[in-house]
Design an enzyme around this catalytic site. Structure first.
Site, PDB file in Angstrom:
ATOM      1  CB  SER A 198     -40.144 -23.559 -49.130  1.00 55.90           C
ATOM      2  OG  SER A 198     -41.234 -24.965 -48.245  1.00 55.90           O
ATOM      3  CB  CYS A 199     -37.045 -28.040 -51.382  1.00 54.27           C
ATOM      4  SG  CYS A 199     -36.540 -26.770 -50.312  1.00 54.27           S
TER       5      CYS A 199
END
Length: 338
Positions: free
Chosen positions: A154-155
């Site tokens: 994920s970011c």
């Protein structure tokens, strides 16, 4: 050899990936042959060209029927709801970048492979049975040719994992907590509306909203030695882009602020160049919009309590930085062979 990719899902990340590809000058390495998105072709072209966070796209964009032109490049537009119906074999797709946010299981990845893609890269954590979960700059060297279904994490995982690694290698992390201060997302309403999470029934622009996060699981997927030693919470704030992460860790070695900042600054210029950046300027979240790094350490906010408790503040453009890592991981997957 040029890597032939398809983008499945043309939302915030999908469009950022395409824009980042063109703005970073990687077209000689990667070619987008198709985009699958249920929205209209007209809407896809419009939102690629005009973006409220990242501004107007510098490349000429036009759309003719189900073909999207970026400069002189022609990209086929598809509108298929089922992965199995996608013509990846016909189009000679090497890697599908699945940015839909809907798919992420091994079964979903195998459906892309059955449709003819050689490999799949998901733009979110995915299930634990995927071939690999990659945080580029930390563990991408572990990719192998046999890894066909991969997650780009994920970011926020991409943002915090490099910093955790640096602090752990230098000082020895005992345990830690993470607070993600995240911009609003498209699962939040403009005005109050129904949602299964009652907090997310509330207008995104009017409140700081606590939401569930799986970031601690994301950390331990990359670093299993930290199982039961990291916890995370997340709040959404009324901005449309850029995220800050408040990281607190207890370490074995006695440290001070100068030692920590020296380590992080040096790493930004050396081992994590292009992945981690470091600043001591008096900046705010808007200043990190469109920043391609996974993480930007704010040295002015580093604190130490009792020589063993470290607090750091790390920024990221949760769209643009992550989109650039999607491209990096794509190249790394291709370099392993098909």
């Amino acid at each position: 050899m040029t890597i032939r990719i398809a983008i499945n899902g043309f939302g915030r990340i999908g469009r950022s990936v395409l824009r980042a590809l063109y703005e970073s000058g990687r077209r000689a390495e990667i070619t987008v042959v198709a985009i699958n998105e249920l929205a209209s072709a007209e809407g896809m072209a419009h939102l690629l060209k005009y973006d409220s966070s990242h501004g107007r796209f510098s490349w000429d964009v036009r759309q003719e029927c189900d073909q999207l032109y970026v400069g002189d490049d022609c990209i086929r537009l598809l509108h298929q709801a089922e992965i199995q119906a996608l013509p990846w074999r016909e189009l000679g797709v090497d890697i599908v970048l699945d940015c839909s946010g809907v798919y992420g299981s091994r079964e979903d990845g195998e459906a892309h492979l059955a449709a003819g893609a050689k490999k799949v890269l998901f733009s979110h954590p995915g299930t634990a049975d995927l071939d690999a979960t990659v945080v580029f700059g930390v563990n991408h060297q572990q990719l192998e040719r046999e890894h066909r279904i991969v997650s780009n994490a994920s970011c926020t995982t991409n943002c915090i994992i490099p910093v955790i690694k640096l602090l752990d290698d230098a000082f020895g992390i005992e345990n830690g907590t993470v607070t993600t201060i995240h911009s609003s997302m498209n699962d939040q309403p403009v005005i109050d509306a129904y949602h299964h999470d009652l907090r997310r029934t509330r207008a995104a622009s009017q409140s700081i909203i606590p939401v569930d996060t799986k970031l601690s699981a994301g950390i331990t997927r990359i670093f299993p030695q930290f199982v039961d030693r990291f916890e995370a919470i997340s709040v959404r704030v009324p901005t449309i882009n850029v995220t800050a992460i408040d990281l607190s860790v207890s370490v074995r070695k006695a440290v001070n602020v100068n030692e920590i900042n020296a380590l992080l600054q040096k790493s930004a210029h050396e081992s994590f160049r292009g992945i981690v950046d470091y600043t001591e300027l008096p900046l705010v979240s808007a200043d990190f919009n469109h920043d391609p790094h996974s993480a930007i350490v704010d040295g002015t906010q580093t604190r130490v309590s009792g020589q063993h408790l470290i607090k750091t503040l790390v920024w990221c453009d949760n769209e643009w930085g992550f989109a650039n890592r999607m491209l990096d991981t794509t190249r790394a997957m291709a370099a392993c062979g098909f």
